[in-house]
Design a protein around this motif. Structure first.
Motif, PDB file in Angstrom:
ATOM      1  N   THR A  50       0.914  -1.189  -0.020  1.00  0.00           N
ATOM      2  CA  THR A  50      -0.030  -0.058   0.027  1.00  0.00           C
ATOM      3  C   THR A  50       0.807   1.158  -0.162  1.00  0.00           C
ATOM      4  OG1 THR A  50      -0.176  -0.020   2.398  1.00  0.00           O
ATOM      5  CG2 THR A  50      -1.969  -1.096   1.317  1.00  0.00           C
ATOM      6  N   LYS A  51       2.030   1.057   0.239  1.00  0.00           N
ATOM      7  CA  LYS A  51       3.053   2.121   0.438  1.00  0.00           C
ATOM      8  C   LYS A  51       3.507   2.725  -0.953  1.00  0.00           C
ATOM      9  CE  LYS A  51       4.592   1.316   5.031  1.00  0.00           C
ATOM     10  NZ  LYS A  51       5.539   0.876   5.868  1.00  0.00           N
ATOM     11  N   ALA A  55      -1.064   2.137  -5.534  1.00  0.00           N
ATOM     12  CA  ALA A  55      -1.917   1.103  -5.268  1.00  0.00           C
ATOM     13  C   ALA A  55      -3.084   1.095  -4.544  1.00  0.00           C
ATOM     14  CB  ALA A  55      -0.865   0.441  -3.952  1.00  0.00           C
ATOM     15  N   LYS A  56      -3.394   2.099  -3.780  1.00  0.00           N
ATOM     16  CA  LYS A  56      -4.680   2.365  -3.065  1.00  0.00           C
ATOM     17  C   LYS A  56      -5.632   2.621  -4.277  1.00  0.00           C
ATOM     18  CE  LYS A  56      -2.783   3.862   1.476  1.00  0.00           C
ATOM     19  NZ  LYS A  56      -2.767   4.902   2.505  1.00  0.00           N
ATOM     20  N   GLU A  57      -5.456   3.488  -5.032  1.00  0.00           N
ATOM     21  CA  GLU A  57      -6.538   4.086  -6.164  1.00  0.00           C
ATOM     22  C   GLU A  57      -6.654   2.811  -6.872  1.00  0.00           C
ATOM     23  OE1 GLU A  57      -3.660   5.625  -5.494  1.00  0.00           O
ATOM     24  OE2 GLU A  57      -3.988   7.488  -4.686  1.00  0.00           O
ATOM     25  N   PHE A  59      -6.618  -0.379  -6.285  1.00  0.00           N
ATOM     26  CA  PHE A  59      -7.465  -1.447  -5.557  1.00  0.00           C
ATOM     27  C   PHE A  59      -8.827  -0.932  -5.144  1.00  0.00           C
ATOM     28  CE2 PHE A  59      -3.222  -3.445  -4.213  1.00  0.00           C
ATOM     29  CZ  PHE A  59      -3.553  -4.836  -4.832  1.00  0.00           C
ATOM     30  N   ILE A  60      -8.971   0.190  -5.031  1.00  0.00           N
ATOM     31  CA  ILE A  60     -10.294   0.780  -4.889  1.00  0.00           C
ATOM     32  C   ILE A  60     -11.201   0.777  -6.217  1.00  0.00           C
ATOM     33  CG2 ILE A  60     -11.664   2.856  -4.271  1.00  0.00           C
ATOM     34  CD1 ILE A  60      -9.402   3.415  -2.095  1.00  0.00           C
ATOM     35  N   THR A  95      -7.955  -3.435 -11.687  1.00  0.00           N
ATOM     36  CA  THR A  95      -6.904  -3.029 -10.820  1.00  0.00           C
ATOM     37  C   THR A  95      -5.576  -2.969 -11.801  1.00  0.00           C
ATOM     38  OG1 THR A  95      -8.032  -4.142  -8.992  1.00  0.00           O
ATOM     39  CG2 THR A  95      -5.486  -3.775  -8.893  1.00  0.00           C
ATOM     40  N   TRP A  99      -3.409   0.654 -12.541  1.00  0.00           N
ATOM     41  CA  TRP A  99      -2.282   0.281 -12.093  1.00  0.00           C
ATOM     42  C   TRP A  99      -1.282   0.889 -13.113  1.00  0.00           C
ATOM     43  CZ3 TRP A  99       0.169  -1.217  -7.287  1.00  0.00           C
ATOM     44  CH2 TRP A  99       1.369  -1.347  -7.274  1.00  0.00           C
TER      45      TRP A  99
END
Length: 142
Positions: A50-51, A55-57, A59-60, A95, A99
């Protein structure tokens, strides 16, 4: 080594070549594969995922797309394995797609910076910079 031929009036079967004992090609190195798998540490790798940028965007976006496609497929053809498969497939595709697109934008910014051009700065960044400057100025005055 000739093949078995039950009919003596036919020609004998051709010889089947035996594999080369001294194959000039190198054998695949299994030690490299094993050592690559030994470097994997799932707890460390997944906790730092997640760092990484985007990544966060990703997966969301993937979760939202997978949920939406899965629900639409379930409403159309009824709940079941097919709807789950469609939802998971949409999750993976979205995803990976977001990415890759995010990393494409990062590469573009890096190329612009390396060529000497400054990337476009958003007004949000400018407002944040003004706010930081104002806070720093107040702290100096106090």
């Amino acid at each position: 080594m000739s093949g078995i031929n039950n009919n003596p009036t036919k020609e004998p079967l051709p010889e089947i070549p035996t594999p080369l004992l001294n194959d000039p090609r190198p054998a695949p190195d299994k030690d490299q594969v094993v050592s690559a798998f030994k470097t994997l540490e799932p707890t460390r790798d997944f906790s730092t995922m997640t760092k990484s940028p985007c990544a966060k965007e990703s997966f969301i976006d993937g979760a939202a797309m997978g949920l939406g496609v899965g629900l639409l497929k379930a409403m159309k053809s009824g709940p079941g394995r097919s709807a789950a498969n469609w939802g998971f497939g949409a999750f993976v595709l979205m995803t990976v797609g977001t990415w890759e697109y995010c990393h494409f934008k990062i590469r573009q910014k890096r190329q612009l910076m390396a060529s000497g051009h400054s990337p476009v700065v958003s007004t949000v960044d400018l407002d944040a910079a003004k706010l930081k400057a104002a806070i720093a100025a107040r702290q100096r005055d106090d």
